[in-house]
Design an enzyme around this catalytic site. Structure first.
Site, PDB file in Angstrom:
ATOM      1  N   LEU A   1      10.160 -16.540 -38.764  1.00  0.00           N
ATOM      2  CA  LEU A   1      11.197 -16.048 -38.375  1.00  0.00           C
ATOM      3  C   LEU A   1      11.759 -17.082 -37.153  1.00  0.00           C
ATOM      4  CD1 LEU A   1      13.096 -13.591 -37.643  1.00  0.00           C
ATOM      5  CD2 LEU A   1      11.812 -13.097 -35.494  1.00  0.00           C
TER       6      LEU A   1
ATOM      7  N   HIS B   1      15.700  -4.585 -16.767  1.00  0.00           N
ATOM      8  CA  HIS B   1      15.437  -5.934 -17.606  1.00  0.00           C
ATOM      9  C   HIS B   1      13.870  -5.838 -17.681  1.00  0.00           C
ATOM     10  CE1 HIS B   1      19.436  -6.641 -16.551  1.00  0.00           C
ATOM     11  NE2 HIS B   1      19.304  -7.104 -15.070  1.00  0.00           N
TER      12      HIS B   1
ATOM     13  N   ASP C   1      22.052  -4.353 -24.483  1.00  0.00           N
ATOM     14  CA  ASP C   1      22.937  -4.172 -23.192  1.00  0.00           C
ATOM     15  C   ASP C   1      22.164  -2.596 -22.512  1.00  0.00           C
ATOM     16  OD1 ASP C   1      24.673  -4.114 -21.233  1.00  0.00           O
ATOM     17  OD2 ASP C   1      26.184  -3.279 -22.232  1.00  0.00           O
TER      18      ASP C   1
HETATM   19  C1  IPE Z   1      26.569  -8.533 -22.385  1.00  0.00           C
HETATM   20  O1  IPE Z   1      26.388  -7.527 -21.429  1.00  0.00           O
HETATM   21  C2  IPE Z   1      25.456  -9.804 -22.184  1.00  0.00           C
HETATM   22  C3  IPE Z   1      24.268  -9.658 -22.501  1.00  0.00           C
HETATM   23  C4  IPE Z   1      23.739  -8.462 -22.998  1.00  0.00           C
HETATM   24  C5  IPE Z   1      23.356 -10.548 -22.266  1.00  0.00           C
HETATM   25  P1  IPE Z   1      27.095  -7.441 -20.246  1.00  0.00           P
HETATM   26  O2  IPE Z   1      26.760  -6.115 -19.586  1.00  0.00           O
HETATM   27  O3  IPE Z   1      27.192  -8.688 -19.471  1.00  0.00           O
HETATM   28  O4  IPE Z   1      28.662  -7.192 -20.940  1.00  0.00           O
HETATM   29  P2  IPE Z   1      29.874  -6.665 -20.422  1.00  0.00           P
HETATM   30  O5  IPE Z   1      30.247  -7.465 -19.230  1.00  0.00           O
HETATM   31  O6  IPE Z   1      29.817  -5.050 -20.054  1.00  0.00           O
HETATM   32  O7  IPE Z   1      30.982  -6.716 -21.402  1.00  0.00           O
HETATM   33  C1  IPE Z   2      22.161  -6.241 -20.211  1.00  0.00           C
HETATM   34  O1  IPE Z   2      21.775  -5.016 -19.445  1.00  0.00           O
HETATM   35  C2  IPE Z   2      21.436  -7.536 -19.904  1.00  0.00           C
HETATM   36  C3  IPE Z   2      21.997  -8.484 -19.139  1.00  0.00           C
HETATM   37  C4  IPE Z   2      23.540  -8.765 -19.247  1.00  0.00           C
HETATM   38  C5  IPE Z   2      21.340  -9.694 -18.664  1.00  0.00           C
HETATM   39  P1  IPE Z   2      22.827  -4.985 -18.366  1.00  0.00           P
HETATM   40  O2  IPE Z   2      22.291  -5.702 -17.049  1.00  0.00           O
HETATM   41  O3  IPE Z   2      24.047  -5.512 -18.421  1.00  0.00           O
HETATM   42  O4  IPE Z   2      22.949  -3.312 -18.154  1.00  0.00           O
HETATM   43  P2  IPE Z   2      23.871  -2.167 -17.664  1.00  0.00           P
HETATM   44  O5  IPE Z   2      25.079  -2.670 -18.700  1.00  0.00           O
HETATM   45  O6  IPE Z   2      24.296  -2.413 -16.335  1.00  0.00           O
HETATM   46  O7  IPE Z   2      23.396  -1.035 -17.855  1.00  0.00           O
HETATM   47 MG    MG Z   3      25.821  -4.303 -19.381  1.00  0.00          MG
END
Ligand code: IPE
Ligand code: IPE
Ligand code: MG
Length: 250
Positions: free
Chosen positions: A129, A35, A18
């Site tokens: 792995l 990403h 995240d």
């Molecule tokens: C969780 O991250 C899902 C992934 C990392 C794929 P999100 O950014 O979607 O989570 P929330 O919505 O903030 O909890």
């Molecule tokens: C996690 O990073 C990746 C996915 C959920 C696809 P985010 O896109 O949630 O990044 P933040 O949380 O907005 O910084």
């Molecule tokens: Mg996020």
């Protein structure tokens, strides 16, 4: 590595990657740039798990709820998954990685579904792995699909309801082929599960870090392993019952 090496290693690490969007925003970039930058730590974690003999790694790449993001971001992410898979599969295969995708794949673009099937088939005989990539995955979806498959077996007469034990149920889940997660790492500062593995986290150690995923480096990975190595995993027992087998450096 020395600090972690003397302590037990997790058999299965699960990571919620995240913070990509915030990483990009801080640099004045579009979210997709974050990403893309998240690919380097993915490679690092795969390599480190492989070289340290950690049996399984599960990466949360896209949740059931992430379908609710703006169509442009969802589309870019699907494109990035496709591109990355095409580019990385030969190297993963060379590293003896066995790759599987978990999640509701019928929702994915058809080309991505085909690539996923090809990657799984190509690496099916690998003994290194076990890498699981969770795309269009939700812990609740997983439990429901397991319940449905067991219910189908019951209604066909192949299974009796009282034969549904924890072991049998676990075998119907997406991660039937790997042990429960021992260590969950979540980057990006949030301390929540966000519908990641629910069943398989029953006794996981939880490691949260404010580091944003694209910045997650070898030292961060090692810090998580050291954290894990210092936990006393009691599984409901008392400390003294564990004896010399487990515990902080004992
Ligand atoms: C969780 O991250 C899902 C992934 C990392 C794929 P999100 O950014 O979607 O989570 P929330 O919505 O903030 O909890
Ligand atoms: C996690 O990073 C990746 C996915 C959920 C696809 P985010 O896109 O949630 O990044 P933040 O949380 O907005 O910084
Ligand atoms: Mg996020």
């Amino acid at each position: 590595m020395a600090a972690a090496a003397s302590n037990p290693l997790p058999r299965h690490i699960a990571i919620t990657m995240d913070g990509n969007g915030r990483w990009a925003k801080a640099r004045g970039l579009a979210r997709i740039a974050g990403h893309k930058a998240g690919l380097a730590p993915v490679r690092m974690c795969i390599r480190e798990c492989g070289s340290r003999g950690i049996g399984a790694l599960t990466l949360f790449a896209f949740s059931s709820e992430n379908w609710g993001r703006p169509a442009e971001e969802v589309g870019s992410l699907m494109g990035l998954f496709l591109e990355s898979l095409e580019r990385e599969i030969a190297e993963l295969h060379a590293q003896n990685v066995r790759m599987r995708f978990i999640g509701e794949r019928r929702h994915l673009p058809v080309r991505l579904q085909a690539r996923i099937a090809a990657a799984e088939e190509r690496t099916a005989g690998n003994s290194g792995l076990k890498l699981q990539v969770a795309v269009s995955y939700g812990g609740r979806w997983d439990i429901i699909q397991a319940a449905q498959s067991l219910a189908r077996e019951c209604s066909s007469g192949a299974l009796r309801p009282d034969e549904i034990t924890e072991e049998r149920f676990a075998k119907a889940l997406a991660l039937a082929h790997v042990p429960d997660a021992d260590l969950v790492i979540r980057t990006g500062g949030e301390q929540r599960i966000s519908n990641f593995l629910l069943w398989n986290l029953a006794y996981a150690e939880l490691y949260f870090t404010a580091t944003l995923w694209p910045d997650f480096a070898l030292a961060d990975f090692e810090a998580a392993l050291t954290f894990f190595g210092n936990r006393e995993r009691r599984f409901g027992h008392t400390s003294s019952q564990l004896g010399a087998v487990q515990g902080r450096g004992s």
